[in-house]
Design a protein around this motif. Structure first.
Motif: not given
Length: 249
Positions: A116-118, A162, A169, A192, A195, A226
């Protein structure tokens, strides 16, 4: 068997032994058994009454799947899948036997790793240094403070954070994809920008995670990555029987 039905954990090759001292959901832990049909079998237990997504049961479900996967390929069920009776399970196994066998072969020696990318919330300083629009709005808010100026600045910062995370991402997706057998895009998750789950050879999972973690460390001003796994291969099977029902979870 209880009147609450049959709780289904996974589908495995027929003849595969269950892990020693493993238990199922419920308190006390429900004894496990298999329902065999042709070349496959379902790992099941009696369904406990009033099943809910309690931590103890979620962990029991997950732990059993991981222990089964340690000894060979598994088609995992999501938590809370309950069939009305054993005959229903046996019928589903018979109807899907060919597909189940093919899926088990495909998943042999594989695990799932989720990434996951945030947006990087600690990347504000670098964002201001890189983004001329954010810098201009910050300066305006300092010269003429007020609600509107703060709102414009906050919206610009959020959008830029973002955008930078989304670009990072896309880059990590390009870097990791060649290392995986398959890629599955997951559902949207609040907060996120990415995902994605990867089907990875079991022996390569540590190297895969290391590459993802190095990328995250090198780009921590732009993205928070993550990485979770190895996991049962939920994202790469569709094993839920049509006549199973999700418990009230």
């Amino acid at each position: 068997m209880t009147a609450d039905g049959v709780y289904v954990y996974a589908i495995i090759h027929e003849g595969k032994r269950l892990p020693k001292k493993a238990g199922g959901v419920g308190a006390p832990a429900a004894p496990l058994r298999t329902i065999r049909q042709g070349r496959v079998a379902a790992v099941v237990s009696d369904a406990p009454p009033k099943l809910r997504a309690r931590r103890r049961d979620l962990m029991a479900h997950q732990d059993l799947l991981m222990r089964l996967a340690d000894d060979g390929p598994v088609l995992p069920m999501r938590f809370g899948m309950v069939a009305p009776d054993e005959e229903t399970v046996r019928g589903q196994l018979a109807a899907g036997e060919t597909d189940h066998v093919a899926a088990l072969e495909y998943l042999s020696d594989a695990v799932e790793v989720n990434v996951k990318a945030l947006p990087a919330q600690n990347g504000l300083a670098s964002l201001v240094a890189e983004d001329t629009r954010v810098r201009r709005l910050r300066d305006e808010a300092r010269r003429r403070p007020g609600y509107e100026a703060s709102l414009r600045l906050g919206e610009a910062v959020s959008a830029s954070l973002e955008s930078r995370a989304a670009e990072a991402g896309r880059r990590v997706l390009r870097e990791l994809t060649p290392m995986a057998r398959a890629v599955a895009v997951g559902p949207d998750v609040q907060g996120c920008v990415l995902n994605v789950s990867f089907l990875v050879d079991r022996g390569d999972s540590d190297d895969f995670r290391s590459v993802a973690e190095r990328f995250g460390s090198a780009h921590r001003d732009h993205v928070e990555l993550r990485c979770a796994g190895p996991l049962p291969c939920f994202s790469f099977v569709a094993a839920e029987g049509a006549h199973a029902r999700a418990a009230g979870v």
